[in-house]
Motif scaffolding. Structure first.
Motif, short mmCIF file in Angstrom:
data_model
loop_
_atom_site.label_atom_id
_atom_site.label_comp_id
_atom_site.label_asym_id
_atom_site.label_seq_id
_atom_site.Cartn_x
_atom_site.Cartn_y
_atom_site.Cartn_z
N LEU A 180 0.71 -1.19 0.06
CA LEU A 180 -0.13 -0.06 0.07
C LEU A 180 0.86 1.24 0.08
O LEU A 180 0.62 2.23 -0.70
N TRP A 181 1.87 1.21 0.73
CA TRP A 181 2.73 2.39 0.84
C TRP A 181 3.44 2.74 -0.56
O TRP A 181 3.63 3.67 -0.76
N CYS A 182 3.88 1.69 -1.19
CA CYS A 182 4.79 1.85 -2.31
C CYS A 182 3.59 2.41 -3.35
O CYS A 182 4.05 3.40 -4.39
N HIS A 183 2.39 1.77 -3.48
CA HIS A 183 1.41 2.34 -4.26
C HIS A 183 1.08 3.95 -4.11
O HIS A 183 0.98 4.63 -5.05
N GLU A 184 0.95 4.21 -2.88
CA GLU A 184 0.61 5.56 -2.54
C GLU A 184 1.90 6.51 -2.76
O GLU A 184 1.76 7.51 -3.41
N LEU A 185 3.20 6.11 -2.51
CA LEU A 185 4.36 6.77 -3.01
C LEU A 185 4.21 6.97 -4.64
O LEU A 185 4.54 8.20 -5.17
N GLY A 186 3.85 5.92 -5.41
CA GLY A 186 3.77 6.20 -6.70
C GLY A 186 2.81 7.09 -7.31
O GLY A 186 3.09 8.06 -8.11
N GLU A 187 1.70 7.19 -6.55
CA GLU A 187 0.65 8.26 -6.91
C GLU A 187 1.14 9.67 -6.40
O GLU A 187 0.85 10.64 -7.02
N PHE A 188 1.87 9.68 -5.35
CA PHE A 188 2.44 10.96 -5.00
C PHE A 188 3.47 11.48 -5.89
O PHE A 188 3.49 12.74 -6.51
N VAL A 189 4.24 10.46 -6.65
CA VAL A 189 5.38 11.02 -7.52
C VAL A 189 4.39 11.32 -8.70
O VAL A 189 4.83 12.58 -9.35
N LEU A 190 3.22 10.95 -9.21
CA LEU A 190 2.63 11.39 -10.48
C LEU A 190 2.01 12.53 -10.25
O LEU A 190 1.83 13.38 -10.98
#
Length: 77
Positions: free
Chosen positions: A9-19
């Motif tokens: 979940l954290w990796c997915h959230e960080l990916g959304e943050f990058v986008l």
């Protein structure tokens, strides 16, 4: 299993943050002319990039999940 689920979940959230940060932020991790990495991969590589370059602090983990409403499987007559 719980730790793996939270890390995912954290990796997915960080990916959304990058986008959300924009195209220039994404190109620091995925420099190709078109998007080749998934949101998960962007999130997985972002902390490594932050540590290597000391660019900025990592965002706080929020785990904002929307409630799921499932339709009943058995219909009563």
């Amino acid at each position: 299993l719980l730790a793996v689920a939270i890390a995912t979940l954290w990796c997915h959230e960080l990916g959304e943050f990058v986008l959300d940060q924009g195209e220039t932020c994404r190109r620091e991790i995925d420099p190709g002319p078109k998007r080749e990495l998934s949101i998960f991969q962007l999130g997985l590589r972002w902390p490594k990039r932050c540590v290597a370059t000391a660019m900025q602090r990592l965002p706080v983990f929020n785990a904002c999940l929307t409630p799921i409403r499932l339709a009943p499987v058995i219909k009563r007559l």
